[in-house]
Motif scaffolding. Sequence first.
Motif, mmCIF file in Angstrom:
data_model
loop_
_atom_site.group_PDB
_atom_site.id
_atom_site.type_symbol
_atom_site.label_atom_id
_atom_site.label_comp_id
_atom_site.label_asym_id
_atom_site.label_seq_id
_atom_site.Cartn_x
_atom_site.Cartn_y
_atom_site.Cartn_z
ATOM 1 N N LEU A 193 1.079 -0.790 0.052
ATOM 2 C CA LEU A 193 -0.197 -0.301 -0.029
ATOM 3 C C LEU A 193 0.788 1.445 0.493
ATOM 4 O O LEU A 193 1.955 1.329 0.702
ATOM 5 N N HIS A 194 0.167 2.086 -0.019
ATOM 6 C CA HIS A 194 1.518 4.436 -0.677
ATOM 7 C C HIS A 194 0.417 4.620 0.622
ATOM 8 O O HIS A 194 -0.994 5.241 -0.143
ATOM 9 N N ALA A 195 1.058 6.049 0.614
ATOM 10 C CA ALA A 195 0.242 6.918 1.890
ATOM 11 C C ALA A 195 0.177 7.559 1.029
ATOM 12 O O ALA A 195 -0.306 7.848 -0.043
ATOM 13 N N ALA A 196 -1.664 8.250 1.473
ATOM 14 C CA ALA A 196 -2.082 8.981 0.551
ATOM 15 C C ALA A 196 -2.484 10.144 1.543
ATOM 16 O O ALA A 196 -2.392 9.582 3.148
ATOM 17 N N ALA A 197 -3.659 10.770 1.617
ATOM 18 C CA ALA A 197 -4.189 11.503 2.656
ATOM 19 C C ALA A 197 -5.906 10.704 2.410
ATOM 20 O O ALA A 197 -6.117 10.936 1.659
ATOM 21 N N VAL A 198 -6.391 10.381 4.062
ATOM 22 C CA VAL A 198 -7.370 9.321 3.862
ATOM 23 C C VAL A 198 -8.566 9.863 4.584
ATOM 24 O O VAL A 198 -8.135 11.140 6.020
ATOM 25 N N GLU A 199 -9.530 9.829 4.601
ATOM 26 C CA GLU A 199 -10.527 10.066 5.722
ATOM 27 C C GLU A 199 -11.379 9.036 6.264
ATOM 28 O O GLU A 199 -11.703 8.175 5.282
ATOM 29 N N ALA A 200 -11.649 9.401 7.693
ATOM 30 C CA ALA A 200 -12.410 8.611 8.329
ATOM 31 C C ALA A 200 -13.503 8.258 8.475
ATOM 32 O O ALA A 200 -13.681 9.930 8.052
ATOM 33 N N SER A 201 -14.709 7.791 7.806
ATOM 34 C CA SER A 201 -15.992 7.709 8.226
ATOM 35 C C SER A 201 -17.089 7.311 9.284
ATOM 36 O O SER A 201 -17.655 7.747 9.693
ATOM 37 N N ASP A 202 -16.180 6.777 9.647
ATOM 38 C CA ASP A 202 -16.899 6.277 11.973
ATOM 39 C C ASP A 202 -15.741 5.783 12.331
ATOM 40 O O ASP A 202 -14.677 5.517 11.763
ATOM 41 N N LEU A 203 -15.740 5.117 13.307
ATOM 42 C CA LEU A 203 -15.063 4.717 14.551
ATOM 43 C C LEU A 203 -13.848 3.776 13.860
ATOM 44 O O LEU A 203 -12.796 3.813 13.913
ATOM 45 N N ARG A 204 -14.065 2.876 13.203
ATOM 46 C CA ARG A 204 -13.430 1.866 12.837
ATOM 47 C C ARG A 204 -12.892 1.302 11.464
ATOM 48 O O ARG A 204 -12.398 1.052 11.439
ATOM 49 N N ALA A 205 -13.561 2.398 11.017
ATOM 50 C CA ALA A 205 -12.862 2.324 9.098
ATOM 51 C C ALA A 205 -11.822 3.425 9.506
ATOM 52 O O ALA A 205 -10.242 3.115 8.817
ATOM 53 N N GLY A 206 -12.369 4.641 10.892
ATOM 54 C CA GLY A 206 -10.725 5.680 11.404
ATOM 55 C C GLY A 206 -9.909 4.218 11.536
ATOM 56 O O GLY A 206 -8.695 4.323 11.051
ATOM 57 N N ALA A 207 -10.108 3.339 12.345
ATOM 58 C CA ALA A 207 -8.692 1.960 12.832
ATOM 59 C C ALA A 207 -8.310 1.386 11.868
ATOM 60 O O ALA A 207 -6.887 1.098 11.742
ATOM 61 N N ALA A 208 -9.155 0.823 10.343
ATOM 62 C CA ALA A 208 -8.618 0.719 9.598
ATOM 63 C C ALA A 208 -8.220 1.455 8.738
ATOM 64 O O ALA A 208 -6.829 0.904 8.362
ATOM 65 N N LEU A 209 -7.870 2.504 8.562
ATOM 66 C CA LEU A 209 -7.030 3.616 8.547
ATOM 67 C C LEU A 209 -5.917 4.108 9.135
ATOM 68 O O LEU A 209 -4.543 4.154 7.963
ATOM 69 N N VAL A 210 -5.811 3.373 9.946
ATOM 70 C CA VAL A 210 -4.455 3.631 10.390
ATOM 71 C C VAL A 210 -3.690 2.581 10.199
ATOM 72 O O VAL A 210 -2.403 2.320 10.140
ATOM 73 N N ILE A 211 -4.725 1.241 10.169
ATOM 74 C CA ILE A 211 -3.761 0.399 9.991
ATOM 75 C C ILE A 211 -3.107 0.038 8.555
ATOM 76 O O ILE A 211 -1.778 0.287 8.981
ATOM 77 N N ALA A 212 -3.577 0.664 7.554
ATOM 78 C CA ALA A 212 -3.563 0.667 6.340
ATOM 79 C C ALA A 212 -2.499 1.720 6.603
ATOM 80 O O ALA A 212 -1.488 0.986 5.411
ATOM 81 N N GLY A 213 -2.284 2.656 7.322
ATOM 82 C CA GLY A 213 -0.958 3.624 7.487
ATOM 83 C C GLY A 213 0.312 3.006 7.726
ATOM 84 O O GLY A 213 1.607 3.277 7.880
ATOM 85 N N LEU A 214 -0.052 2.218 8.995
ATOM 86 C CA LEU A 214 1.322 1.662 9.167
ATOM 87 C C LEU A 214 1.545 1.177 8.512
ATOM 88 O O LEU A 214 2.990 0.132 8.434
ATOM 89 N N MET A 215 0.709 0.272 7.462
ATOM 90 C CA MET A 215 1.279 -0.788 6.478
ATOM 91 C C MET A 215 2.302 -0.051 5.075
ATOM 92 O O MET A 215 2.756 -0.630 4.350
#
Length: 422
Positions: free
Chosen positions: A364-386
Amino acid sequence: MTNERMLIVGGRRLEGMVRISGAKNSAVAVIPATILSSTPCVIENLPDIEDVRVSVETLRHLGATVDWDPAGGVMQVDPSTINKTEVPLELSRKMRASSYYIGVLLARYGEARVPMPGGCDIGRRPIDQHLKGMRALGATVETSYGMVIAESPGLVGNDIFMDMVTVGGTINVMLAATRAEGMTIIHNAAKEPHIVDLANFLNSMGCRIKGAGTDTIRIRGTREMVARRPYAIIPDQIETGTLMIAAAGTHGDVTITGCIPTHMEALTAKLLEMGARVDEKDDAIRVRSLGGHRSVSFKTQVYPGFPTDLQQPMSALLCTASGTSRVVENIFESRFRHLAEMERMGANIRVYEQTAVIEGVPQLHAAAVEASDLRAGAALVIAGLMAQGTTEIYNTHYIDRGYEHLEDKLNSLGAKISRFTP
Ligand code: EPZ
């Protein structure tokens, strides 16, 4: 709502030990339940999250005396000073679990006025089963001007068959039934760990609830409930799962302490199937991975099936698993909004109604992304770590609703996460 953003430097392995906080979905049920006690209650192991702060504001609005120590996780509630039975819109719209005040206010004071919960980013989330349960206990329930108005001269126990398995509906009916005369039996009840936790708290105050954790819960109403000792809520199953997934996603070696491994079985099975290593101890789980994950498929189910709240974080991990993964979201009708954000990070995903088909990509490659709810935010944190590069996540307030100091926990394991307001 702030425009604060989270910056995550990707590609860093997580290593070390981290302790889990108390369960959000337990806290938002146990805190209203303190209203049922004739004596002050002490609740321990509460997480310092937005939903708990809203719960404190709500109790104080009703007139309860609340001492809350966020750092220590200890709350003392004296419900004897309550002088209102209406929850205002500005508080109820902040938290889905505000509907629980219908059950506790009706049980304790014979009346409740609580705004209908709005839908949210994962679906409509009606409360028809909650209201069906209140009516079955003898309450008159009307909805007018967006408010639920419930009244009862005295609740009477009944056999209640839930049309579908609903966590909130089971909790709300259980709360109301504690003061209903005689026996209430909830059939087709939800079995989540926080339902058992709530039942244990209510029983610690003199309630007689049997069968919590099974699909039939028996509640014998009681005239008075008295808190006799502090009650510590269970650790957060979903935070545990989120950290397990983050450990696997960064090919790390993380020991998660203060958790309950049996609550994690559905996720553990999938991580093992992917090729990660998971070792369980009494109250700890160690997750290790060298990468090279295999694709897996799963369907979200009620407990003890794969939890819908971990569907979003898990889908981030699957983005770089080799092969094709299929994720079916059976509980909520629109819990895939994070997938489009992850496609912007290079994920290869196609969605057909309730099924997401994820083709693994190498990176995966970094980007500016928007969390739409609580667990979506958690998913994007994990994607960002990866991801390769530094990811920027907007709408961090969603994450703060349900995770206590998430970036502190991750940074203590070697992540590099910061926040800034442009
Ligand atoms: C609880 O929501 C959790 N929230 C959710 O966690 C979790 O995703 C959900 O249970 C399922 O485990 C809290 O505990 C505060 P449901 P709840 O009633 O109670 C439908 C998180 O991220 N339904 O089990 O609202 C409903 O629309 C949150 O921590 C009705 O149709 O979930 C949904 O499709 C998100 N009528 C399904 O049932 C009703 O009266 C399951 O909902 C009630 C529910």
